[in-house]
Design an enzyme around this catalytic site. Sequence first.
Site, PDB file in Angstrom:
ATOM      1  N   CYS A   9      34.778 -20.956  86.124  1.00 35.81           N
ATOM      2  CA  CYS A   9      35.518 -20.493  84.948  1.00 35.81           C
ATOM      3  C   CYS A   9      35.867 -21.702  84.094  1.00 35.81           C
ATOM      4  CB  CYS A   9      36.745 -19.673  85.348  1.00 35.81           C
ATOM      5  SG  CYS A   9      37.983 -20.578  86.296  1.00 35.81           S
ATOM      6  N   ASN A  12      39.452 -23.528  86.265  1.00 35.68           N
ATOM      7  CA  ASN A  12      39.356 -23.543  87.739  1.00 35.68           C
ATOM      8  C   ASN A  12      40.735 -23.437  88.398  1.00 35.68           C
ATOM      9  OD1 ASN A  12      38.081 -25.748  90.402  1.00 35.68           O
ATOM     10  ND2 ASN A  12      37.971 -23.539  90.257  1.00 35.68           N
ATOM     11  N   CYS A  14      42.533 -20.115  87.804  1.00 32.25           N
ATOM     12  CA  CYS A  14      42.845 -18.673  87.844  1.00 32.25           C
ATOM     13  C   CYS A  14      41.671 -17.846  88.358  1.00 32.25           C
ATOM     14  CB  CYS A  14      43.282 -18.161  86.473  1.00 32.25           C
ATOM     15  SG  CYS A  14      44.903 -18.773  85.940  1.00 32.25           S
ATOM     16  N   ARG A  15      40.648 -17.653  87.514  1.00 29.21           N
ATOM     17  CA  ARG A  15      39.602 -16.680  87.851  1.00 29.21           C
ATOM     18  C   ARG A  15      38.646 -17.146  88.938  1.00 29.21           C
ATOM     19  NH1 ARG A  15      37.396 -16.207  82.006  1.00 29.21           N
ATOM     20  NH2 ARG A  15      38.063 -18.389  82.141  1.00 29.21           N
ATOM     21  N   SER A  16      38.091 -18.353  88.802  1.00 29.24           N
ATOM     22  CA  SER A  16      37.085 -18.757  89.809  1.00 29.24           C
ATOM     23  C   SER A  16      37.700 -19.036  91.187  1.00 29.24           C
ATOM     24  CB  SER A  16      36.207 -19.917  89.327  1.00 29.24           C
ATOM     25  OG  SER A  16      36.944 -21.077  89.043  1.00 29.24           O
ATOM     26  N   ASP A 124      40.874 -13.365  81.289  1.00 24.55           N
ATOM     27  CA  ASP A 124      41.533 -14.602  81.731  1.00 24.55           C
ATOM     28  C   ASP A 124      43.049 -14.399  81.758  1.00 24.55           C
ATOM     29  OD1 ASP A 124      42.472 -17.098  82.259  1.00 24.55           O
ATOM     30  OD2 ASP A 124      41.111 -18.120  80.874  1.00 24.55           O
TER      31      ASP A 124
HETATM   32  P1  4NP Z   1      40.800 -20.016  84.239  1.00 24.49           P
HETATM   33  O1  4NP Z   1      42.031 -19.901  83.202  1.00 24.49           O
HETATM   34  O2  4NP Z   1      39.595 -20.472  83.437  1.00 24.49           O
HETATM   35  O3  4NP Z   1      40.624 -18.626  84.769  1.00 24.49           O
HETATM   36  O4  4NP Z   1      41.212 -21.017  85.288  1.00 24.49           O
HETATM   37  C1  4NP Z   1      42.434 -20.994  82.404  1.00 24.49           C
HETATM   38  C2  4NP Z   1      43.408 -21.835  82.866  1.00 24.49           C
HETATM   39  C3  4NP Z   1      43.824 -22.898  82.065  1.00 24.49           C
HETATM   40  C4  4NP Z   1      43.256 -23.092  80.827  1.00 24.49           C
HETATM   41  C5  4NP Z   1      42.272 -22.245  80.378  1.00 24.49           C
HETATM   42  C6  4NP Z   1      41.851 -21.189  81.169  1.00 24.49           C
HETATM   43  N1  4NP Z   1      43.708 -24.157  79.996  1.00 24.49           N
HETATM   44  O5  4NP Z   1      43.211 -24.295  78.873  1.00 24.49           O
HETATM   45  O6  4NP Z   1      44.565 -24.958  80.423  1.00 24.49           O
END
Ligand code: 4NP
Length: 149
Positions: A9, A12, A14-16, A124
Amino acid sequence: MAQSILFVCLGNICRSPSAEGVVRQMAAARGLELTLDSAGTGPWHVGEPPYAPMQTAAKARGYDLSAQRARRVTPADFSRFDRIVAMDSGNLADLRRMQPKGSRAALELFTDFAPDLGIAGVPDPYYTRDFDGTLDVVETCAAGLLDQL
Ligand code: 4NP
């Protein structure tokens, strides 16, 4: 040899990590041996554990994400893993740009394993704040992926 799958994702956190944790547990329940990891395309959270609210929601369903640490996708991942599974179409486009020529990993979109959901990409929760909704999607996609192995 065990199949190897990398979930990817943006952050790294939340989703992955959730996809990795859910697939790890479902695979064990099915007696499937898999090599699993997750990574992000972005640099912001490298070295951090999964986002606390994501961990809390996952823990409530029996998934322990606490040992995971965020890292970025590397060129070597495209030869180390059989499959790299993106959480959304932006992640998939980034992976296609990064993929070294001739590397073996198949690039896939996680939601393609759950066509009945009718969505292209795992929402997300870092932005939606709906951590349970994301876990619902992740569980459905994980089951679909494991059904195909
Ligand atoms: P993820 O979510 O891609 O599912 O881990 C996010 C977590 C943090 C950020 C973006 C997406 N960020 O920009 O900090």
